[in-house]
Design a protein around this motif. Structure first.
Motif, mmCIF file in Angstrom:
data_model
loop_
_atom_site.group_PDB
_atom_site.id
_atom_site.type_symbol
_atom_site.label_atom_id
_atom_site.label_comp_id
_atom_site.label_asym_id
_atom_site.label_seq_id
_atom_site.Cartn_x
_atom_site.Cartn_y
_atom_site.Cartn_z
ATOM 1 N N LYS A 1 -0.227 5.060 0.661
ATOM 2 C CA LYS A 1 -1.133 5.170 1.813
ATOM 3 C C LYS A 1 -0.868 4.047 2.801
ATOM 4 O O LYS A 1 -0.542 2.935 2.394
ATOM 5 N N CYS B 1 -8.805 1.619 8.734
ATOM 6 C CA CYS B 1 -10.193 1.169 8.577
ATOM 7 C C CYS B 1 -11.217 2.174 9.048
ATOM 8 O O CYS B 1 -12.299 2.290 8.462
ATOM 9 N N GLU C 1 -9.700 3.639 0.937
ATOM 10 C CA GLU C 1 -9.847 2.946 2.222
ATOM 11 C C GLU C 1 -11.222 2.292 2.355
ATOM 12 O O GLU C 1 -11.357 1.220 2.941
ATOM 13 N N GLY D 1 -7.269 -0.923 -3.647
ATOM 14 C CA GLY D 1 -7.791 -0.902 -2.276
ATOM 15 C C GLY D 1 -8.608 -2.153 -1.997
ATOM 16 O O GLY D 1 -8.449 -2.803 -0.955
ATOM 17 N N THR E 1 0.838 -1.207 0.000
ATOM 18 C CA THR E 1 0.000 0.000 0.000
ATOM 19 C C THR E 1 0.871 1.256 0.000
ATOM 20 O O THR E 1 0.524 2.234 -0.643
#
Lengths: 172, 184
Positions: A31, A35, A71, B16, A25
């Motif tokens: 990033k 969460c 996210e 993601g 990531t």
């Protein structure tokens, strides 16, 4: 491919896997894994359904715009990943009351659900207050040697241990 | 190349999702999406959660700092402060001990059918986040108290990050070794 259907993996293998995901990531998305911001954005998205675009003007939602972002997709992915893992090992099972809870407080659904709603409320309220949760502060913050991450991780566990001890040793 | 990947929004949403799928898969395989495992950690009877977190920290810390030293990654430490980090973390801890899941593991628990994680966890957390957004303007003075920004320990001590990365990694690995040796 037998390892895919195993019930459990070594916690070290799992931790190393999560650590490697964090490399990816940082490298590919610039990033850290987190969460709880996704919950803030989802709350804003839901509020906007009922109250319209004026929700966007709230100071908090100006900082954390209610939208589906990287996210948010990560959190959606957690749902899919855990579902697939549990189906592969035959562990998928609808459940309401966990065994440890049932042993102390009985199998009634209502007490467990009422307490868990309260717990979820505090967890999200506290995560937004601290600016992150067990992922964003606890793993991503500590691995970056962020001062906020280490303080938060200590607070999460102190608060969690005291609360769990109160529930199981004093009340239960 | 990296810049092209990082600035492609649709690709980022997809990445993601992929990372999340991997994360959720690992969390379930590690057993840490289960209330019983998390609550026994908080009751100090089962150290699975700590083992997963420390292994992730050591692995992540070493790799991310290598990437950073190679100029392939930047750190993104979160800002912290006296009024923000510890009070928020303790409130989170109360919720963590009561719910028995954290935000990420609650979503994972829903994935294997835990309805207490859905109704209590996800709905309770959405409510908590919404109420926080509503009271945020009133909390701002407290949140900004003693703000120290996105500070890292190497910045605080004015040292090269590796001066801390190596000993901290060794200490964490040592702690894992002790946990394993004592049978926890």
């Amino acid at each position: 491919m037998e390892f895919l259907t195993m019930d459990r993996w070594s916690p070290y293998a799992v931790g190393i896997g999560i650590g490697i995901l964090s490399w990816l990531t940082f490298l590919l998305s610039d990033k850290p894994i987190g969460c709880s911001t996704a919950f803030a954005r989802s709350a804003g998205l839901l509020e906007r359904l009922f109250r319209g675009d004026k929700v966007n003007d709230k100071p908090y939602y100006r900082e954390f715009v209610p939208q589906i972002d990287w996210e948010w997709m990560l959190v959606a992915g957690i749902l899919i990943g855990a579902f697939v893992a549990s189906v592969l090992s035959g562990q998928f099972q609808w459940s309401v009351v966990p065994d440890t809870w049932a042993a102390a407080f009985g199998t009634g659904s209502i007490p467990r659900l009422a307490v868990s709603i309260l717990g979820g409320f505090c967890a999200a309220f506290g995560a937004r207050w601290a600016g992150g949760c067990t992922s964003g502060h606890g793993i991503s913050g500590t691995l970056q040697l962020a001062v906020s991450g280490w303080i938060a991780a200590a607070g999460f566990f102190v608060g969690g241990i005291v609360t769990a001890m109160l529930i199981y040793r004093v009340i239960g | 190349m990296l810049q092209t990947i990082r600035s492609n929004n649709r690709l980022q949403l997809f990445l993601g999702l992929l990372v999340g799928i991997g994360f959720g898969f690992l969390l379930q395989k590690g057993g840490v999406t289960y209330y019983d495992v998390i609550i026994k950690q908080l009751l100090l009877q089962d150290f699975t959660v700590v083992k997963v977190m420390l292994s992730a920290m050591v692995t992540g810390m070493l790799g991310v700092h290598v990437l950073r030293s190679l100029g392939l990654a930047q750190l993104h430490p979160k800002p912290g402060g006296i009024g923000r980090t510890l009070p928020g973390a303790l409130i989170f801890g109360i919720g963590f001990g009561t719910l028995g899941y954290c935000p990420g593991t609650a979503v994972g628990a829903v994935g294997h059918g835990a309805l207490d994680a859905l109704i209590g966890g996800v709905l309770g957390m959405l409510a908590g986040a919404a109420v926080f957004a509503a009271v945020y303007p009133k909390l701002t003075p407290i949140l900004n108290k003693g703000n120290f920004g996105p500070l890292t320990f190497p910045q605080l001590f004015k040292v090269n990050p590796w001066i801390l990365v190596i000993p901290v990694s060794v200490a964490m690995a040592g702690l894992l070794y002790v946990l394993e040796r004592t049978g926890l």
